[in-house]
Design a protein around this motif. Structure first.
Motif, PDB file in Angstrom:
ATOM      1  N   LEU A  84       7.238  -6.148  -1.457  1.00 38.32           N
ATOM      2  CA  LEU A  84       6.710  -7.404  -1.975  1.00 38.32           C
ATOM      3  C   LEU A  84       5.868  -8.158  -0.958  1.00 38.32           C
ATOM      4  O   LEU A  84       5.176  -9.115  -1.311  1.00 38.32           O
ATOM      5  CB  LEU A  84       7.873  -8.310  -2.420  1.00 38.32           C
ATOM      6  CG  LEU A  84       8.674  -7.859  -3.644  1.00 38.32           C
ATOM      7  CD1 LEU A  84       9.871  -8.776  -3.838  1.00 38.32           C
ATOM      8  CD2 LEU A  84       7.806  -7.861  -4.889  1.00 38.32           C
ATOM      9  N   LEU A  85       5.915  -7.755   0.309  1.00 35.59           N
ATOM     10  CA  LEU A  85       5.251  -8.530   1.345  1.00 35.59           C
ATOM     11  C   LEU A  85       3.740  -8.620   1.125  1.00 35.59           C
ATOM     12  O   LEU A  85       3.151  -9.692   1.174  1.00 35.59           O
ATOM     13  CB  LEU A  85       5.554  -7.934   2.724  1.00 35.59           C
ATOM     14  CG  LEU A  85       7.009  -8.039   3.199  1.00 35.59           C
ATOM     15  CD1 LEU A  85       7.176  -7.380   4.563  1.00 35.59           C
ATOM     16  CD2 LEU A  85       7.464  -9.486   3.256  1.00 35.59           C
ATOM     17  N   GLU A  86       3.105  -7.485   0.883  1.00 36.42           N
ATOM     18  CA  GLU A  86       1.657  -7.484   0.709  1.00 36.42           C
ATOM     19  C   GLU A  86       1.241  -8.209  -0.558  1.00 36.42           C
ATOM     20  O   GLU A  86       0.316  -9.030  -0.541  1.00 36.42           O
ATOM     21  CB  GLU A  86       1.117  -6.049   0.682  1.00 36.42           C
ATOM     22  CG  GLU A  86      -0.397  -5.991   0.489  1.00 36.42           C
ATOM     23  CD  GLU A  86      -0.924  -4.577   0.258  1.00 36.42           C
ATOM     24  OE1 GLU A  86      -2.147  -4.402   0.303  1.00 36.42           O
ATOM     25  OE2 GLU A  86      -0.097  -3.672   0.036  1.00 36.42           O
ATOM     26  N   VAL A  87       1.919  -7.926  -1.652  1.00 42.75           N
ATOM     27  CA  VAL A  87       1.488  -8.491  -2.926  1.00 42.75           C
ATOM     28  C   VAL A  87       1.726  -9.998  -2.964  1.00 42.75           C
ATOM     29  O   VAL A  87       0.946 -10.741  -3.573  1.00 42.75           O
ATOM     30  CB  VAL A  87       2.209  -7.780  -4.099  1.00 42.75           C
ATOM     31  CG1 VAL A  87       3.693  -8.100  -4.131  1.00 42.75           C
ATOM     32  CG2 VAL A  87       1.557  -8.159  -5.431  1.00 42.75           C
ATOM     33  N   MET A  88       2.770 -10.499  -2.313  1.00 43.60           N
ATOM     34  CA  MET A  88       3.024 -11.933  -2.298  1.00 43.60           C
ATOM     35  C   MET A  88       2.024 -12.669  -1.414  1.00 43.60           C
ATOM     36  O   MET A  88       1.719 -13.835  -1.655  1.00 43.60           O
ATOM     37  CB  MET A  88       4.458 -12.210  -1.825  1.00 43.60           C
ATOM     38  CG  MET A  88       5.522 -11.803  -2.833  1.00 43.60           C
ATOM     39  SD  MET A  88       7.200 -12.051  -2.200  1.00 43.60           S
ATOM     40  CE  MET A  88       7.249 -13.830  -2.035  1.00 43.60           C
ATOM     41  N   GLU A  89       1.522 -12.014  -0.391  1.00 46.85           N
ATOM     42  CA  GLU A  89       0.595 -12.659   0.530  1.00 46.85           C
ATOM     43  C   GLU A  89      -0.853 -12.518   0.066  1.00 46.85           C
ATOM     44  O   GLU A  89      -1.632 -13.474   0.158  1.00 46.85           O
ATOM     45  CB  GLU A  89       0.745 -12.042   1.926  1.00 46.85           C
ATOM     46  CG  GLU A  89      -0.123 -12.693   2.983  1.00 46.85           C
ATOM     47  CD  GLU A  89       0.367 -14.080   3.362  1.00 46.85           C
ATOM     48  OE1 GLU A  89      -0.414 -14.833   3.951  1.00 46.85           O
ATOM     49  OE2 GLU A  89       1.524 -14.414   3.042  1.00 46.85           O
ATOM     50  N   GLU A  90      -1.234 -11.342  -0.436  1.00 45.20           N
ATOM     51  CA  GLU A  90      -2.639 -11.063  -0.729  1.00 45.20           C
ATOM     52  C   GLU A  90      -2.937 -10.832  -2.207  1.00 45.20           C
ATOM     53  O   GLU A  90      -4.102 -10.665  -2.577  1.00 45.20           O
ATOM     54  CB  GLU A  90      -3.094  -9.840   0.077  1.00 45.20           C
ATOM     55  CG  GLU A  90      -2.911 -10.008   1.583  1.00 45.20           C
ATOM     56  CD  GLU A  90      -3.319  -8.765   2.357  1.00 45.20           C
ATOM     57  OE1 GLU A  90      -4.062  -7.949   1.794  1.00 45.20           O
ATOM     58  OE2 GLU A  90      -2.893  -8.616   3.515  1.00 45.20           O
ATOM     59  N   GLY A  91      -1.902 -10.786  -3.055  1.00 40.14           N
ATOM     60  CA  GLY A  91      -2.139 -10.599  -4.480  1.00 40.14           C
ATOM     61  C   GLY A  91      -2.613  -9.206  -4.844  1.00 40.14           C
ATOM     62  O   GLY A  91      -3.332  -9.029  -5.835  1.00 40.14           O
TER      63      GLY A  91
END
Length: 352
Positions: free
Chosen positions: A157-164
């Motif tokens: 979830l780290l990438e998608v929460m930060e960069e969409g």
């Protein structure tokens, strides 16, 4: 936008000062401003969205406003509460209110990262790999009991929460806009759970709790016991794309340098506090400003006040401040530390 859309959702008016020779706006003078009428229209639509969600989540106006503030500010919400308090209803009602898609991911120890992001599958017909999106590709994603999955799965979830976006086999895939993760944690049952790392906690814009309803609200819910899906009857108030316009409008809210200094001082004091091992980060400070802007505009104001900062302190700081071991053993609570921080930093005087 249509008739039901706030004028505040439109791009702010360009009130540039024309150059005295050319008559054209200078680069330095090109300023985007909001009017009181824009703010009133924004606040009116915001209130209608809150009232719409409260058809499914009764008696939780403050939490509903926090959730909507989080959405408009482009952030994610962490809800730490007991089972059966309406977390799923909140996520579904929020998605239906903005005419968006909704998905629910039940986090378990055997959940894999690809179960969240999706996977590339070989297509015999075309003889090439085709990406099959996972449940993360929705406007509102409920990550239920997020701390029950392994750290490897949580990191998906780290990438998608930060960069969409998510990256699978080296290819980025955008999840679209609006996009919001509502993650839940059960504070009672800790067996078989994994503590969320600080880097992941910092990606949540706010943390809150629904809590149990009061007596009258409970009676009202019990009287409607046959209705098992209260959020299913929620109709859209705004279109999904209008949320982005509201976000752009909130970004134009004025924040006085004194308010910025107030937030910066709170962050600095949090890092120096004797009970705190990890204070407010720069990302957390930026989140504080975005939340304050949206919160102020939802109240019908074009500027942020110190009371906006104080009122959002617990929601923004509660999951970002890590207490030291000695403080935890002594029974010190994060909420008490936040109150001390707010009291210790002088708030700027109002300037009209």
């Amino acid at each position: 936008m249509g008739d039901t859309t706030p004028a505040a959702g439109r791009p702010a008016r360009d009130r540039s000062i024309p150059h005295r020779h050319t008559g054209r706006p200078t680069q330095e003078a090109r300023v985007m401003t909001l009017t009181d009428h824009d703010a009133a229209r924004f606040a009116g639509t915001f209130d209608r969205m809150v009232a719409n969600i409260e058809k499914a989540v009764l008696g939780k106006t403050h939490v509903t406003r926090l959730a909507l503030t989080c959405l408009v500010a482009g952030g994610h919400l962490l809800v730490e509460d007991n089972p059966g308090t309406g977390k799923t209803q909140l996520a579904k009602a929020l998605a239906n209110t903005i005419e968006g898609t909704h998905s629910r991911i039940q986090f378990t120890p055997d959940l894999l990262p690809t179960d969240i992001t999706g996977v590339s599958v070989y297509d015999q017909a075309t003889q090439r790999f085709v990406f099959r999106p996972g449940p993360i590709f929705a406007a509102i994603v409920l990550a239920d009991e997020i701390n029950r999955a392994s750290p490897k799965t949580q990191s998906a979830l780290l990438e998608v929460m930060e960069e969409g976006r998510v990256t699978v086999d080296g290819q980025p895939h955008s999840v679209g806009s609006p996009f919001m993760v509502i993650a839940t944690q059960n504070p009672i049952e800790q067996a078989g759970t994994y503590r969320l790392p600080e880097a992941q906690l910092d990606r949540f814009l706010m943390k809150t709790a629904l809590g149990y309803p009061d007596h009258d609200t409970t009676v009202e819910l019990l009287a409607d016991a046959e209705n098992r899906n209260r959020s299913g009857s929620i109709e859209a108030v705004v279109r999904a794309e209008e949320v982005g316009e509201m976000s752009a409008c909130a970004g134009q809210v004025h924040v006085d340098p004194a308010i910025l200094g107030f937030i910066a001082s709170i962050a600095e004091e949090s890092r120096r506090h004797s009970h705190v091992a990890l204070g407010l980060s720069v990302r957390g400070g930026l989140a504080f400003v975005r939340c304050a802007k949206t919160w102020a505009l939802s109240q019908g104001r074009t500027y942020v006040t110190p009371d906006d900062v104080k009122g959002l302190a617990h929601a923004v700081l509660g999951h970002r401040i890590l207490l030291g071991d000695e403080a935890q053993f002594s029974g010190v609570r994060v909420g008490d530390v936040i109150d001390e921080l707010i009291d210790s930093v002088p708030a700027p005087a109002y300037r009209f």
